[in-house]
Motif scaffolding. Structure first.
Motif, PDB file in Angstrom:
ATOM      1  N   PHE A  18       0.743  -1.297   0.098  1.00  0.00           N
ATOM      2  CA  PHE A  18       0.145  -0.017  -0.009  1.00  0.00           C
ATOM      3  C   PHE A  18       0.744   1.073   0.017  1.00  0.00           C
ATOM      4  CE2 PHE A  18      -2.159   3.336   2.564  1.00  0.00           C
ATOM      5  CZ  PHE A  18      -3.160   3.589   1.440  1.00  0.00           C
ATOM      6  N   VAL A  19       0.538   2.283  -0.907  1.00  0.00           N
ATOM      7  CA  VAL A  19       0.913   3.469  -0.795  1.00  0.00           C
ATOM      8  C   VAL A  19      -0.059   4.624  -0.759  1.00  0.00           C
ATOM      9  CG1 VAL A  19       2.547   5.033  -2.389  1.00  0.00           C
ATOM     10  CG2 VAL A  19       3.021   2.877  -2.373  1.00  0.00           C
ATOM     11  N   TRP A  20       0.284   5.309   0.107  1.00  0.00           N
ATOM     12  CA  TRP A  20      -1.041   6.230   0.433  1.00  0.00           C
ATOM     13  C   TRP A  20      -1.251   7.218  -0.529  1.00  0.00           C
ATOM     14  CZ3 TRP A  20      -1.616  11.343   0.407  1.00  0.00           C
ATOM     15  CH2 TRP A  20      -2.735  12.072   1.181  1.00  0.00           C
ATOM     16  N   SER A  21      -2.687   7.601  -0.795  1.00  0.00           N
ATOM     17  CA  SER A  21      -2.854   8.574  -1.883  1.00  0.00           C
ATOM     18  C   SER A  21      -4.128   9.298  -1.380  1.00  0.00           C
ATOM     19  CB  SER A  21      -3.222   7.833  -3.229  1.00  0.00           C
ATOM     20  OG  SER A  21      -4.234   7.115  -3.014  1.00  0.00           O
ATOM     21  N   ASP A  22      -4.245  10.470  -1.928  1.00  0.00           N
ATOM     22  CA  ASP A  22      -5.329  11.241  -1.499  1.00  0.00           C
ATOM     23  C   ASP A  22      -6.760  10.463  -1.904  1.00  0.00           C
ATOM     24  OD1 ASP A  22      -6.833  13.950  -0.805  1.00  0.00           O
ATOM     25  OD2 ASP A  22      -7.436  13.436  -3.022  1.00  0.00           O
ATOM     26  N   LEU A  23      -6.529   9.681  -3.021  1.00  0.00           N
ATOM     27  CA  LEU A  23      -7.940   9.113  -3.620  1.00  0.00           C
ATOM     28  C   LEU A  23      -8.041   7.903  -2.571  1.00  0.00           C
ATOM     29  CD1 LEU A  23      -9.900   8.434  -5.734  1.00  0.00           C
ATOM     30  CD2 LEU A  23      -8.291   7.019  -6.880  1.00  0.00           C
ATOM     31  N   ALA A  24      -7.228   7.166  -2.096  1.00  0.00           N
ATOM     32  CA  ALA A  24      -7.284   6.068  -1.078  1.00  0.00           C
ATOM     33  C   ALA A  24      -7.938   6.819   0.109  1.00  0.00           C
ATOM     34  CB  ALA A  24      -6.057   5.465  -0.806  1.00  0.00           C
ATOM     35  N   GLU A  25      -7.543   7.688   0.574  1.00  0.00           N
ATOM     36  CA  GLU A  25      -7.932   8.210   1.658  1.00  0.00           C
ATOM     37  C   GLU A  25      -9.297   8.708   1.589  1.00  0.00           C
ATOM     38  OE1 GLU A  25      -7.438   9.847   5.559  1.00  0.00           O
ATOM     39  OE2 GLU A  25      -6.009   8.701   4.685  1.00  0.00           O
ATOM     40  N   ARG A  26      -9.478   9.599   0.439  1.00  0.00           N
ATOM     41  CA  ARG A  26     -11.123   9.820   0.368  1.00  0.00           C
ATOM     42  C   ARG A  26     -12.130   8.534   0.353  1.00  0.00           C
ATOM     43  NH1 ARG A  26     -12.585  12.693  -3.773  1.00  0.00           N
ATOM     44  NH2 ARG A  26     -11.012  12.223  -5.520  1.00  0.00           N
ATOM     45  N   ILE A  27     -11.576   7.508  -0.507  1.00  0.00           N
ATOM     46  CA  ILE A  27     -12.584   6.502  -0.663  1.00  0.00           C
ATOM     47  C   ILE A  27     -12.857   5.766   0.828  1.00  0.00           C
ATOM     48  CG2 ILE A  27     -12.444   4.034  -1.577  1.00  0.00           C
ATOM     49  CD1 ILE A  27     -11.503   5.168  -4.325  1.00  0.00           C
ATOM     50  N   GLU A  28     -11.755   5.560   1.452  1.00  0.00           N
ATOM     51  CA  GLU A  28     -11.831   5.043   2.799  1.00  0.00           C
ATOM     52  C   GLU A  28     -12.766   6.062   3.344  1.00  0.00           C
ATOM     53  OE1 GLU A  28     -10.996   2.448   5.966  1.00  0.00           O
ATOM     54  OE2 GLU A  28     -11.172   2.216   3.910  1.00  0.00           O
ATOM     55  N   ARG A  29     -12.710   7.317   3.626  1.00  0.00           N
ATOM     56  CA  ARG A  29     -13.610   7.900   4.355  1.00  0.00           C
ATOM     57  C   ARG A  29     -15.150   7.948   3.844  1.00  0.00           C
ATOM     58  NH1 ARG A  29     -11.315  10.959   8.333  1.00  0.00           N
ATOM     59  NH2 ARG A  29      -9.415  10.936   8.224  1.00  0.00           N
ATOM     60  N   ALA A  30     -15.196   7.729   2.515  1.00  0.00           N
ATOM     61  CA  ALA A  30     -16.619   7.746   2.000  1.00  0.00           C
ATOM     62  C   ALA A  30     -17.284   6.351   2.395  1.00  0.00           C
ATOM     63  CB  ALA A  30     -16.450   7.995   0.611  1.00  0.00           C
ATOM     64  N   SER A  31     -16.307   5.441   2.148  1.00  0.00           N
ATOM     65  CA  SER A  31     -17.113   4.058   2.434  1.00  0.00           C
ATOM     66  C   SER A  31     -17.545   3.833   3.802  1.00  0.00           C
ATOM     67  CB  SER A  31     -16.064   2.746   2.036  1.00  0.00           C
ATOM     68  OG  SER A  31     -15.094   2.906   2.890  1.00  0.00           O
ATOM     69  N   VAL A  32     -16.631   4.321   5.012  1.00  0.00           N
ATOM     70  CA  VAL A  32     -16.788   4.439   6.194  1.00  0.00           C
ATOM     71  C   VAL A  32     -18.291   5.322   6.514  1.00  0.00           C
ATOM     72  CG1 VAL A  32     -16.111   5.225   8.481  1.00  0.00           C
ATOM     73  CG2 VAL A  32     -14.617   3.779   7.113  1.00  0.00           C
ATOM     74  N   LYS A  33     -18.365   6.362   5.898  1.00  0.00           N
ATOM     75  CA  LYS A  33     -19.502   7.186   6.090  1.00  0.00           C
ATOM     76  C   LYS A  33     -20.676   6.450   5.456  1.00  0.00           C
ATOM     77  CE  LYS A  33     -21.223  11.739   4.781  1.00  0.00           C
ATOM     78  NZ  LYS A  33     -20.741  13.076   4.010  1.00  0.00           N
ATOM     79  N   ALA A  34     -20.562   5.793   4.260  1.00  0.00           N
ATOM     80  CA  ALA A  34     -21.674   5.016   3.820  1.00  0.00           C
ATOM     81  C   ALA A  34     -22.125   3.832   4.792  1.00  0.00           C
ATOM     82  CB  ALA A  34     -21.289   4.567   2.487  1.00  0.00           C
ATOM     83  N   ALA A  35     -21.170   3.318   5.509  1.00  0.00           N
ATOM     84  CA  ALA A  35     -21.829   1.971   6.273  1.00  0.00           C
ATOM     85  C   ALA A  35     -22.176   2.510   7.363  1.00  0.00           C
ATOM     86  CB  ALA A  35     -20.428   1.222   6.440  1.00  0.00           C
ATOM     87  N   GLN A  36     -22.137   3.742   7.738  1.00  0.00           N
ATOM     88  CA  GLN A  36     -22.586   4.363   9.254  1.00  0.00           C
ATOM     89  C   GLN A  36     -24.082   4.022   9.471  1.00  0.00           C
ATOM     90  OE1 GLN A  36     -21.105   8.344  10.971  1.00  0.00           O
ATOM     91  NE2 GLN A  36     -23.356   8.717  10.740  1.00  0.00           N
ATOM     92  N   PRO A  37     -24.466   3.444  10.252  1.00  0.00           N
ATOM     93  CA  PRO A  37     -25.913   2.970  10.652  1.00  0.00           C
ATOM     94  C   PRO A  37     -26.306   4.138  11.649  1.00  0.00           C
ATOM     95  CG  PRO A  37     -24.605   1.598  12.091  1.00  0.00           C
ATOM     96  CD  PRO A  37     -23.497   2.511  11.134  1.00  0.00           C
ATOM     97  N   PRO A  38     -27.876   3.962  11.817  1.00  0.00           N
ATOM     98  CA  PRO A  38     -28.230   4.970  13.017  1.00  0.00           C
ATOM     99  C   PRO A  38     -27.654   4.609  14.179  1.00  0.00           C
ATOM    100  CG  PRO A  38     -30.180   4.227  11.485  1.00  0.00           C
ATOM    101  CD  PRO A  38     -28.673   3.201  11.240  1.00  0.00           C
ATOM    102  N   GLU A  39     -27.499   3.411  14.451  1.00  0.00           N
ATOM    103  CA  GLU A  39     -26.761   3.052  15.820  1.00  0.00           C
ATOM    104  C   GLU A  39     -25.318   2.848  15.632  1.00  0.00           C
ATOM    105  OE1 GLU A  39     -30.286   0.406  14.526  1.00  0.00           O
ATOM    106  OE2 GLU A  39     -28.257   1.104  13.659  1.00  0.00           O
TER     107      GLU A  39
END
Length: 263
Positions: free
Chosen positions: A14-35
């Motif tokens: 793995f090599v850090w990139s802005d795209l990888a960071e943005r996708i990780e944060r977007a996917s975590v946000k998308a998975a967030q449940p009400p609880e």
């Protein structure tokens, strides 16, 4: 392009990139449940549903207000109090980086090997659609019910999925590919800025092997491009050879891997 079992196991360092960071944060946000519960930068997801990403600890940030040992303990206790076993999702961007090693020392075993794959939509070229097939939007409630039933989910698991989609801060859009009113394949697209994540890609078992998932995704990628999306991403188990072969053929490439820690 052929894809073998060895191809699915190998991934470049793995090599850090802005795209990888943005996708990780977007996917975590998308998975967030009400609880869910925020703990010093970690997102503790407490969904009663089946999806692991929505009932796991997402260690995306570490503000340092708590020691790592105390933070792990508090996250564990909150999961247990909610009736869930502690489950940590570990990606190359988890913080702090030493968390994975600490969990291993605490007896957490590693489970599930997932790949996050991405595709620049500038590389997507329009193709002629197959005749007789219709792409139709439907409600996320209906998609969760139909796909959940086909996958054998319990009513409570289907309700949890519906509630998460209803409450999601990331807009989800559900679609079905039909022939003469008969639903053949389903997918959801979660949009975050210029990113689109694809979830719940599912073909009815009796229609598999006919190229329907490819047709559905090609139409959705073309649609996403018209909406200003620059990068598509999805998450898939490394062992799912059939799905990974399809995604590779569409042009998706591995960006990074993640796994879970459970005991």
């Amino acid at each position: 392009m052929s894809l073998t079992q060895s191809d699915t196991d190998a991934i470049a360092p793995f090599v850090w990139s802005d795209l990888a960071e943005r996708i990780e944060r977007a996917s975590v946000k998308a998975a967030q449940p009400p609880e869910h519960w925020m703990l010093d930068g970690w997102q503790v997801n407490l969904s009663p549903g089946l999806a692991r990403r929505s009932r796991s600890i997402q260690p995306l940030d570490h503000f340092g207000c708590l020691s790592l040992h105390d933070k792990v303990h508090r996250a564990e206790q909150h999961c247990l109090q909610s009736g869930l076993p502690p489950l940590f999702r570990i990606s190359p961007m988890c913080r702090p980086p030493e968390l994975d090693a600490l969990l291993a020392l605490k007896g957490y075993r590693q489970e599930d090997d997932y790949r996050v794959m991405t595709l620049p939509l500038a590389h997507v070229h329009p193709e002629a659609s197959r005749e007789g097939l219709c792409l139709r939007a439907l409600s996320t409630d209906l998609l969760a019910a139909k796909v959940g039933t086909l996958r054998g989910f319990s009513p409570s698991q289907i309700r949890a999925h519906q509630e998460r989609l209803q409450e999601a801060s990331t807009p989800f859009h559900a679609y079905v590919l039909e022939r003469e009113g008969q639903a053949l394949a389903f997918a959801q697209m979660a949009q975050e800025g210029d990113l689109a994540g694809f979830y719940d890609v599912f073909t009815r078992p009796e229609y598999r092997g006919l190229g329907l998932a490819r047709e559905l995704l090609m139409r959705l990628l073309a649609l996403a491009r018209t909406q200003g999306i620059r990068h598509a991403y999805l998450q898939v188990e490394a062992a799912n050879i059939t799905a990974r072969r399809l995604y590779k053929h569409l042009g998706f490439q591995d960006l990074y891997a993640y796994h879970y820690r459970v005991r």
